[in-house]
Design a protein around this motif. Structure first.
Motif, PDB file in Angstrom:
ATOM      1  N   MET A   1       5.034  34.590  94.477  1.00 50.55           N
ATOM      2  CA  MET A   1       4.793  35.458  94.096  1.00 50.55           C
ATOM      3  C   MET A   1       5.951  36.354  93.034  1.00 50.55           C
ATOM      4  O   MET A   1       5.170  37.054  92.667  1.00 50.55           O
ATOM      5  N   ASP A   2       7.203  35.966  92.784  1.00 54.28           N
ATOM      6  CA  ASP A   2       7.106  37.108  91.883  1.00 54.28           C
ATOM      7  C   ASP A   2       7.284  36.404  90.115  1.00 54.28           C
ATOM      8  O   ASP A   2       7.430  37.096  89.333  1.00 54.28           O
ATOM      9  N   LEU A   3       6.561  35.108  90.409  1.00 58.84           N
ATOM     10  CA  LEU A   3       6.222  34.536  88.897  1.00 58.84           C
ATOM     11  C   LEU A   3       5.169  34.687  88.364  1.00 58.84           C
ATOM     12  O   LEU A   3       4.630  35.125  87.392  1.00 58.84           O
ATOM     13  N   GLY A   4       3.985  34.613  89.912  1.00 57.19           N
ATOM     14  CA  GLY A   4       2.699  35.567  89.910  1.00 57.19           C
ATOM     15  C   GLY A   4       1.653  33.694  89.753  1.00 57.19           C
ATOM     16  O   GLY A   4       2.486  32.975  89.361  1.00 57.19           O
ATOM     17  N   GLU A   5       0.877  34.194  89.512  1.00 62.49           N
ATOM     18  CA  GLU A   5       0.039  32.850  90.312  1.00 62.49           C
ATOM     19  C   GLU A   5      -0.431  32.164  88.181  1.00 62.49           C
ATOM     20  O   GLU A   5      -0.298  30.550  88.681  1.00 62.49           O
ATOM     21  N   ASP A   6      -0.312  32.515  87.336  1.00 63.92           N
ATOM     22  CA  ASP A   6      -0.487  32.363  85.977  1.00 63.92           C
ATOM     23  C   ASP A   6       0.489  31.420  85.886  1.00 63.92           C
ATOM     24  O   ASP A   6      -0.132  30.206  85.224  1.00 63.92           O
ATOM     25  N   GLU A   7       1.989  32.278  86.352  1.00 67.00           N
ATOM     26  CA  GLU A   7       3.076  31.464  86.006  1.00 67.00           C
ATOM     27  C   GLU A   7       2.687  29.571  86.697  1.00 67.00           C
ATOM     28  O   GLU A   7       2.827  28.547  86.106  1.00 67.00           O
ATOM     29  N   ILE A   8       2.449  29.516  87.793  1.00 64.08           N
ATOM     30  CA  ILE A   8       2.148  28.546  89.040  1.00 64.08           C
ATOM     31  C   ILE A   8       0.934  27.823  88.174  1.00 64.08           C
ATOM     32  O   ILE A   8       1.642  26.354  88.330  1.00 64.08           O
ATOM     33  N   ARG A   9       0.454  28.378  88.643  1.00 67.33           N
ATOM     34  CA  ARG A   9      -1.353  27.480  87.818  1.00 67.33           C
ATOM     35  C   ARG A   9      -1.281  26.827  86.899  1.00 67.33           C
ATOM     36  O   ARG A   9      -1.323  25.860  86.584  1.00 67.33           O
ATOM     37  N   SER A  10      -0.735  26.951  85.589  1.00 67.71           N
ATOM     38  CA  SER A  10      -0.524  26.643  83.869  1.00 67.71           C
ATOM     39  C   SER A  10       0.827  26.042  84.219  1.00 67.71           C
ATOM     40  O   SER A  10       0.587  24.609  83.313  1.00 67.71           O
ATOM     41  N   THR A  11       1.572  25.829  85.306  1.00 70.75           N
ATOM     42  CA  THR A  11       2.781  24.276  84.929  1.00 70.75           C
ATOM     43  C   THR A  11       1.780  23.689  85.769  1.00 70.75           C
ATOM     44  O   THR A  11       1.571  22.374  85.787  1.00 70.75           O
ATOM     45  N   ALA A  12       0.813  23.447  87.268  1.00 75.28           N
ATOM     46  CA  ALA A  12       0.333  22.515  87.748  1.00 75.28           C
ATOM     47  C   ALA A  12      -0.595  22.295  86.346  1.00 75.28           C
ATOM     48  O   ALA A  12      -0.781  21.148  86.719  1.00 75.28           O
ATOM     49  N   GLU A  13      -1.200  22.578  85.707  1.00 71.56           N
ATOM     50  CA  GLU A  13      -2.481  21.964  84.881  1.00 71.56           C
ATOM     51  C   GLU A  13      -1.603  21.518  84.074  1.00 71.56           C
ATOM     52  O   GLU A  13      -2.376  20.564  83.589  1.00 71.56           O
ATOM     53  N   ALA A  14      -0.389  21.928  83.353  1.00 66.85           N
ATOM     54  CA  ALA A  14       0.335  21.083  82.272  1.00 66.85           C
ATOM     55  C   ALA A  14       0.182  20.222  82.959  1.00 66.85           C
ATOM     56  O   ALA A  14       0.786  19.073  82.607  1.00 66.85           O
ATOM     57  N   PHE A  15       0.452  19.544  84.298  1.00 65.76           N
ATOM     58  CA  PHE A  15       0.757  18.435  85.342  1.00 65.76           C
ATOM     59  C   PHE A  15      -0.252  17.360  85.547  1.00 65.76           C
ATOM     60  O   PHE A  15      -0.363  16.196  85.887  1.00 65.76           O
ATOM     61  N   GLY A  16      -1.731  18.325  84.857  1.00 65.10           N
ATOM     62  CA  GLY A  16      -2.655  17.560  85.415  1.00 65.10           C
ATOM     63  C   GLY A  16      -3.887  18.046  86.312  1.00 65.10           C
ATOM     64  O   GLY A  16      -4.260  17.310  86.429  1.00 65.10           O
ATOM     65  N   PHE A  17      -3.359  19.190  87.032  1.00 72.37           N
ATOM     66  CA  PHE A  17      -3.725  19.722  88.207  1.00 72.37           C
ATOM     67  C   PHE A  17      -5.076  20.452  87.312  1.00 72.37           C
ATOM     68  O   PHE A  17      -5.542  20.719  86.487  1.00 72.37           O
ATOM     69  N   ASN A  18      -6.404  20.163  88.163  1.00 75.67           N
ATOM     70  CA  ASN A  18      -7.517  20.592  87.541  1.00 75.67           C
ATOM     71  C   ASN A  18      -8.595  20.405  86.725  1.00 75.67           C
ATOM     72  O   ASN A  18      -9.456  21.015  85.640  1.00 75.67           O
ATOM     73  N   ASP A  19      -8.348  18.713  85.923  1.00 70.77           N
ATOM     74  CA  ASP A  19      -8.700  18.324  85.164  1.00 70.77           C
ATOM     75  C   ASP A  19      -9.527  17.297  85.694  1.00 70.77           C
ATOM     76  O   ASP A  19      -8.723  15.786  86.181  1.00 70.77           O
ATOM     77  N   SER A  20     -10.459  17.251  85.190  1.00 70.32           N
ATOM     78  CA  SER A  20     -11.521  16.220  86.307  1.00 70.32           C
ATOM     79  C   SER A  20     -12.003  15.201  85.008  1.00 70.32           C
ATOM     80  O   SER A  20     -12.882  14.165  85.582  1.00 70.32           O
ATOM     81  N   GLU A  21     -10.964  15.119  83.738  1.00 69.54           N
ATOM     82  CA  GLU A  21     -11.830  13.914  82.732  1.00 69.54           C
ATOM     83  C   GLU A  21     -10.568  12.420  83.120  1.00 69.54           C
ATOM     84  O   GLU A  21     -11.361  11.667  81.865  1.00 69.54           O
ATOM     85  N   LEU A  22      -9.595  12.203  83.865  1.00 73.31           N
ATOM     86  CA  LEU A  22      -9.182  11.441  83.454  1.00 73.31           C
ATOM     87  C   LEU A  22      -9.305  10.188  84.616  1.00 73.31           C
ATOM     88  O   LEU A  22     -10.181  10.085  84.807  1.00 73.31           O
ATOM     89  N   ARG A  23      -8.912   9.445  83.348  1.00 71.48           N
ATOM     90  CA  ARG A  23     -10.053   7.857  83.698  1.00 71.48           C
ATOM     91  C   ARG A  23      -8.561   6.632  83.182  1.00 71.48           C
ATOM     92  O   ARG A  23      -7.562   6.604  82.882  1.00 71.48           O
ATOM     93  N   ILE A  24      -8.564   5.808  84.158  1.00 71.12           N
ATOM     94  CA  ILE A  24      -7.781   3.998  84.929  1.00 71.12           C
ATOM     95  C   ILE A  24      -8.000   3.408  84.367  1.00 71.12           C
ATOM     96  O   ILE A  24      -6.431   2.125  84.309  1.00 71.12           O
ATOM     97  N   PRO A  25      -9.044   2.665  84.083  1.00 68.25           N
ATOM     98  CA  PRO A  25     -10.071   3.032  83.914  1.00 68.25           C
ATOM     99  C   PRO A  25     -11.805   3.924  84.483  1.00 68.25           C
ATOM    100  O   PRO A  25     -12.252   4.320  84.730  1.00 68.25           O
ATOM    101  N   MET A  26     -10.949   3.491  86.214  1.00 67.27           N
ATOM    102  CA  MET A  26     -11.526   4.335  87.234  1.00 67.27           C
ATOM    103  C   MET A  26     -11.757   5.301  86.583  1.00 67.27           C
ATOM    104  O   MET A  26     -10.528   6.496  86.849  1.00 67.27           O
ATOM    105  N   SER A  27     -12.364   6.069  87.747  1.00 65.87           N
ATOM    106  CA  SER A  27     -12.155   7.785  87.639  1.00 65.87           C
ATOM    107  C   SER A  27     -11.714   8.502  88.243  1.00 65.87           C
ATOM    108  O   SER A  27     -11.293   7.624  89.329  1.00 65.87           O
ATOM    109  N   VAL A  28     -11.063   9.589  88.523  1.00 63.52           N
ATOM    110  CA  VAL A  28     -10.000   9.959  89.410  1.00 63.52           C
ATOM    111  C   VAL A  28     -10.630  11.440  89.601  1.00 63.52           C
ATOM    112  O   VAL A  28     -10.501  12.319  88.857  1.00 63.52           O
TER     113      VAL A  28
END
Length: 487
Positions: free
Chosen positions: A289-316
């Motif tokens: 709550m101190d850091l704020g939503e943007d900080e937590i979400r940007s970190t999560a997205e940097a690690f791959g959250f909210n990414d619908s394009e990942l293939r391994i080659p099956m879709s993830v």
């Protein structure tokens, strides 16, 4: 030349041109439509009975085609050790489109890829059947077998093992599993009956749960909270934070609490290293709550959250961190609740990036593709997806991840064989057994040096009684790392 001959000649030439154009349209323009037409039985038999390329692990075929002389189809698809590999291979059926690797690599396995164009042209003149390409996997067969055998029977569990420096998937197994041979039958009625039986048993047929299922990650998400905290510069591993038993949330009647029966209540203040090892909820919720939503979400997205394009080659399946959060929902999200959802592969990628000095590699299953003449058509290379955290933050997180093993929530994974770094997670979503025990999602994700490599291992169980899930995850993690050392 008299007029009659001239007219006959012009008519013949015109007829030839019309026939040539029609033939060209049929052979080129509408080939795909004709092949896909449901009444094109000849194409169905030719396609479904073709000799597909093999899927191999360490040079041994786990899926290939064998002659089928007593049926209308020329070849039968056969799977070996299918209970161990069916989550990866999927199945090739006369009734449905191929799935798993059979679907993701279908162009190569069927011989229809662009790189096999000249083979197809040659076969037109020779009359030979076009052979599919061989797909070689990155999987270690002994680790794959160990992962499958380690997951408890009668549970919904997954284990993922990757090489953190290359992204190679060394093992990926889930239970319940199935025998793909039963679905590769040439009888449509047998296929339907088998499929219904397996679905009645809730067996996942269309994608390994390790990459398909997403569910609450619980406290494994605190790896991302901690990454955001350390990256902000406002927190340090030796900094003391308040550890209230309950944390009241703005505009909410439901406070954040620490695990009942845990030892977080023993201290009113504690160092972040201790809080991390004991997985106390309230300090992480307050920090989020101190850091704020943007900080937590940007970190999560940097690690791959909210990414619908990942293939391994099956879709993830896309792992999700929500948007437009209230303070209360942000606090709940920070401990892997509310609407946060993750696949086992996603949390494996988090641990792998931390182990790899902050660089996240693209996970992949296919090592190479070879033509029938064994010529390499495609060779995988390590691919960086990004650097979600700095190397210094990765080093601090790596050190923090010793705490749960040494004196925290994962002491059951202590090993005399290998030095393990890990983070546990439990997501309690309010359901209980008949005896009142909480039913949870139970997680652990971590890494360790294995010979000259570093492996990340993630274990996740869905909908399991708390005690069973906790004991299984930590013991499974230890088993996988010690098994990898023995290879």
């Amino acid at each position: 030349m008299n007029n009659a001959i001239r007219h006959t000649w012009v008519f013949s030439v015109g007829l030839f041109l019309v026939l040539f154009a029609a033939l060209s349209v049929v052979q080129v323009g509408v080939t795909d439509q004709l092949e896909a037409h449901p009444q094109n039985v000849r194409e169905l038999y030719q396609d479904r009975g073709a000799s597909r390329g093999a899927i191999t692990v360490d040079g041994t075929a786990i899926a290939d085609s064998v002659p089928s002389p007593d049926t209308p189809f020329d070849y039968q698809r056969v799977y070996r050790d299918s209970e161990v590999y069916s989550g990866l291979t999927g199945f090739y059926s006369i009734v449905e489109q191929p799935n798993g690797l059979e679907g993701a690599m279908n162009e190569y396995l069927s011989g229809r890829s662009d790189s096999q164009f000249f083979d197809r042209i040659t076969s037109l003149f020779t009359g030979d059947t076009t052979e599919g390409a061989q797909v070689e996997l990155t999987v270690d067969p002994e680790l794959q077998r160990l992962a499958h055998d380690t997951i408890a029977d009668g549970t919904r569990g997954s284990i993922v093992v990757t090489d953190v420096e290359t992204g190679e998937v060394k093992a990926m197994a889930s239970k319940p599993s199935f025998d793909a041979n039963a679905l590769a039958t040439h009888s449509s009625s047998e296929f339907v009956a088998t499929k219904e039986e397996l679905q009645d048993q809730n067996v996942p047929l269309y994608g390994d749960p390790a990459i398909k299922d997403r569910f609450f990650p619980g406290s494994t998400f605190k790896l991302l909270d901690t990454a955001a905290m350390l990256e902000s510069g406002d927190y340090a591993a030796d900094e003391e934070l308040e550890v209230p038993d309950e944390l009241e949330l703005p505009n909410s009647d439901t406070p954040i609490t620490n695990f009942r029966g845990g030892i977080c209540s023993q201290r009113e203040e504690a160092e972040l290293s201790w809080i991390f090892a004991q997985s106390c909820n309230t300090p992480f919720a307050a920090a989020a709550m101190d850091l704020g939503e943007d900080e937590i979400r940007s970190t999560a997205e940097a690690f791959g959250f909210n990414d619908s394009e990942l293939r391994i080659p099956m879709s993830v399946t896309e792992s999700v961190f929500p948007e437009d959060l209230t303070k209360a929902s942000l606090a709940q999200s920070s401990i892997g609740g509310f609407e946060v959802q993750a696949t086992p592969l996603q949390m494996n990628m988090v641990a792998a990036a931390i182990a790899n000095d902050g660089t996240m590699m693209a996970p992949h299953l296919v090592e190479s593709v070879r033509g029938p003449d064994l010529q390499v058509l495609e060779q995988s290379e390590p691919e960086e997806l990004g650097e979600p955290i700095s190397s210094s933050t990765a080093e601090e997180l790596s050190e923090l991840m010793k705490g749960p093993i040494e004196s925290g929530t994962a002491v059951g994974a202590q090993s005399d064989v290998v030095d393990i770094h890990a983070k546990t997670g439990t997501a309690d979503f309010g359901e209980t057994t008949e005896s009142g025990a909480p039913i949870v999602n139970s997680w652990i994700t971590g890494f360790a040096d294995v010979g000259d490599s570093t492996y990340a291992v993630t274990v996740a169980y869905q909908d399991i009684p708390y005690e069973d899930g906790h004991n299984l995850t930590v013991s499974n993690l230890k088993t996988m790392f010690e098994g990898a050392v023995d290879q």
